[in-house]
Design an enzyme around this catalytic site. Structure first.
Site, PDB file in Angstrom:
ATOM      1  CG  HIS A 205      -0.319   0.209   2.526  1.00 19.26           C
ATOM      2  ND1 HIS A 205       0.305  -0.812   3.173  1.00 19.26           N
ATOM      3  CD2 HIS A 205      -0.205   1.295   3.324  1.00 19.26           C
ATOM      4  CE1 HIS A 205       0.775  -0.358   4.338  1.00 19.26           C
ATOM      5  NE2 HIS A 205       0.485   0.916   4.447  1.00 19.26           N
TER       6      HIS A 205
HETATM    7  N1  UDP Z   1      -3.820  -5.828   9.005  1.00 19.81           N
HETATM    8  C1  UDP Z   1      -5.109  -6.355   9.166  1.00 19.81           C
HETATM    9  N2  UDP Z   1      -5.803  -6.706   8.047  1.00 19.81           N
HETATM   10  C2  UDP Z   1      -5.310  -6.571   6.767  1.00 19.81           C
HETATM   11  C3  UDP Z   1      -3.984  -6.045   6.632  1.00 19.81           C
HETATM   12  C4  UDP Z   1      -3.283  -5.666   7.774  1.00 19.81           C
HETATM   13  O1  UDP Z   1      -5.590  -6.496  10.288  1.00 19.81           O
HETATM   14  O2  UDP Z   1      -6.000  -6.903   5.788  1.00 19.81           O
HETATM   15  C5  UDP Z   1      -3.071  -5.390  10.217  1.00 19.81           C
HETATM   16  C6  UDP Z   1      -1.687  -5.977  10.383  1.00 19.81           C
HETATM   17  O3  UDP Z   1      -1.708  -7.211  11.070  1.00 19.81           O
HETATM   18  C7  UDP Z   1      -0.977  -4.900  11.173  1.00 19.81           C
HETATM   19  C8  UDP Z   1      -1.603  -3.622  10.673  1.00 19.81           C
HETATM   20  O4  UDP Z   1      -2.840  -3.992  10.077  1.00 19.81           O
HETATM   21  O5  UDP Z   1      -1.258  -5.052  12.556  1.00 19.81           O
HETATM   22  C9  UDP Z   1      -0.685  -2.960   9.681  1.00 19.81           C
HETATM   23  O6  UDP Z   1      -1.309  -1.930   9.073  1.00 19.81           O
HETATM   24  P1  UDP Z   1      -0.741  -1.243   7.731  1.00 19.81           P
HETATM   25  O7  UDP Z   1       0.113  -2.212   6.989  1.00 19.81           O
HETATM   26  O8  UDP Z   1      -1.925  -0.664   7.041  1.00 19.81           O
HETATM   27  O9  UDP Z   1       0.067  -0.007   8.289  1.00 19.81           O
HETATM   28  P2  UDP Z   1       1.604   0.290   8.526  1.00 19.81           P
HETATM   29  O10 UDP Z   1       2.034  -0.635   9.629  1.00 19.81           O
HETATM   30  O11 UDP Z   1       2.323   0.086   7.245  1.00 19.81           O
HETATM   31  O12 UDP Z   1       1.626   1.721   8.963  1.00 19.81           O
END
Ligand code: UDP
Length: 359
Positions: A205
């Site tokens: 993403h």
């Molecule tokens: N996650 C979730 N469902 C999904 C994809 C990710 O629950 O379909 C959870 C994942 O386990 C983690 C968090 O969302 O705890 C990560 O979010 P994201 O990748 O959007 O954000 P980033 O960490 O890159 O800021």
């Protein structure tokens, strides 16, 4: 009298970092209130987590669907209004590195509320990432910095940030440890007809990977190549789905029977997929940490990471967005020659308690 800790959250990764504060507050004579900005507001990016964690926000600022500037401005104004109405807390805590984090930090500073930055000190050293600016501002405005890994302590020191800084560990892992029984009960493997260790889990993403047509066609080509090795599960972030549809590339993934594509899924389901996957290929921040904790192989398709411990101690490797390179690592994982990892210090399910003890 109980001390007031208000927590400002706005996005999926924020929700997952703060699940245990309300539950534990009374043990430490704290009153915790959750303020949700509404940055992520729809069912599968927000409400599903409130349901699964039984985490009902006390106040909702309704800034969904605005441009980043409007969002930041509205959060600051609405938070000021809210504090005038209900009174200022002893502490405002902002987790992570999103627009809500930045806005909360500014509002706290202008209203002279003590600011705690949760997941402080992380640096990608990549000023092209909006998150990097949000982290730097939040750390500089905070009175208290709560750090997940030693690199955070070093970065805070090198930047001469004056806040009281504590290496407390990772509240995202608290959520995971607490909900392990719920995760194990998820039926997602049966529902999707998947077997333990026999599928690859992918999430993408970050704007650098999904905002340009050239990158998107690399992504489609990568998923197609991976699907020849194992089944591929891709719960797509809304941003990625939108871009793929706009560029007419979504159907290329959808028609492939070896690729299971969907929108974002719930936390319990997603964790169960991580736990039983052969490898996770991602550009997420938090997922690098969750795979390290679970000792599941992780390939992070980015130029840098703000979470270096997942590489030095964990199961994570940074890889260029090049199909041959990624397939080479997948081969190592299939052949069991890929590195193994250890779990970083304080990633033990008790970080929220340590934070309350410090406060
Ligand atoms: N996650 C979730 N469902 C999904 C994809 C990710 O629950 O379909 C959870 C994942 O386990 C983690 C968090 O969302 O705890 C990560 O979010 P994201 O990748 O959007 O954000 P980033 O960490 O890159 O800021």
């Amino acid at each position: 009298m109980a001390k007031k800790l208000y927590i400002l959250i706005g996005t999926r990764p924020n929700f997952i970092k703060v699940t245990r504060f309300k539950e534990l507050a009374a043990n430490y004579n704290f009153e915790v209130k959750i303020i949700h900005t509404g940055q992520h507001f729809d069912d599968n990016m927000a409400n599903i987590f409130f349901d699964q964690f039984n985490l009902k926000p006390d106040y909702f600022l309704e800034v969904g669907g605005m441009s980043p500037n409007s969002q930041v401005a509205h959060i600051i104004l609405k938070l000021e209004g809210l504090f005038h109405e209900i009174g200022k807390p002893d502490y405002l805590m902002v987790p992570g590195d999103v627009n809500s984090t930045l806005a909360g930090a500014i509002a706290a500073n202008k209203m002279e509320v003590k600011l705690i930055h949760l997941e402080s000190g992380l640096r990608s050293f990549d000023k092209k990432m909006p998150e990097e600016h949000n982290r730097i501002v939040a750390d500089n405005l905070a009175q208290i910095c709560m750090v997940t890994e030693p690199s955070g302590l070093e970065n805070i020191k090198n930047e001469n940030i004056q806040a009281a800084t504590y290496h407390v560990g990772n509240t995202m892992i608290d959520t995971l440890v607490k909900h392990e029984p719920d995760i194990d009960q998820s039926t997602v493997l049966d529902d999707l007809n998947l077997e333990d260790g026999e599928f690859i889990l992918c999430t993408f993403h970050r704007p650098s990977n999904v905002d340009e047509k050239e990158q998107l066609s690399k992504l489609v080509s990568l998923l197609t190549a991976l699907s020849k090795v194992k089944k591929v599960v891709v719960p797509l972030h809304p941003r990625t789905t939108k871009m793929l549809k706009e560029k007419g590339m979504y159907s290329a993934i959808e028609v492939n029977e070896q690729i299971i594509v969907s929108g974002p899924i719930g936390y319990f389901e997603f964790q169960k997929l991580i736990k039983h996957s052969l490898v996770v290929i991602t550009d997420s921040g938090g997922i690098q940490e969750e795979t390290t904790f679970r000792q599941v192989s992780c390939l992070t398709v980015r130029e840098n990471t703000e979470r270096p411990i997942t590489i030095t101690e964990g199961t994570n490797t940074l890889v260029k967005f090049e199909e041959e390179v990624i397939l080479g690592f997948v081969n190592q994982i299939v052949n069991k020659t890929y590195k193994t990892g250890t779990v970083p210090q304080f990633w033990d399910g008790h970080t929220t308690e340590r934070i309350f003890e410090i406060l």
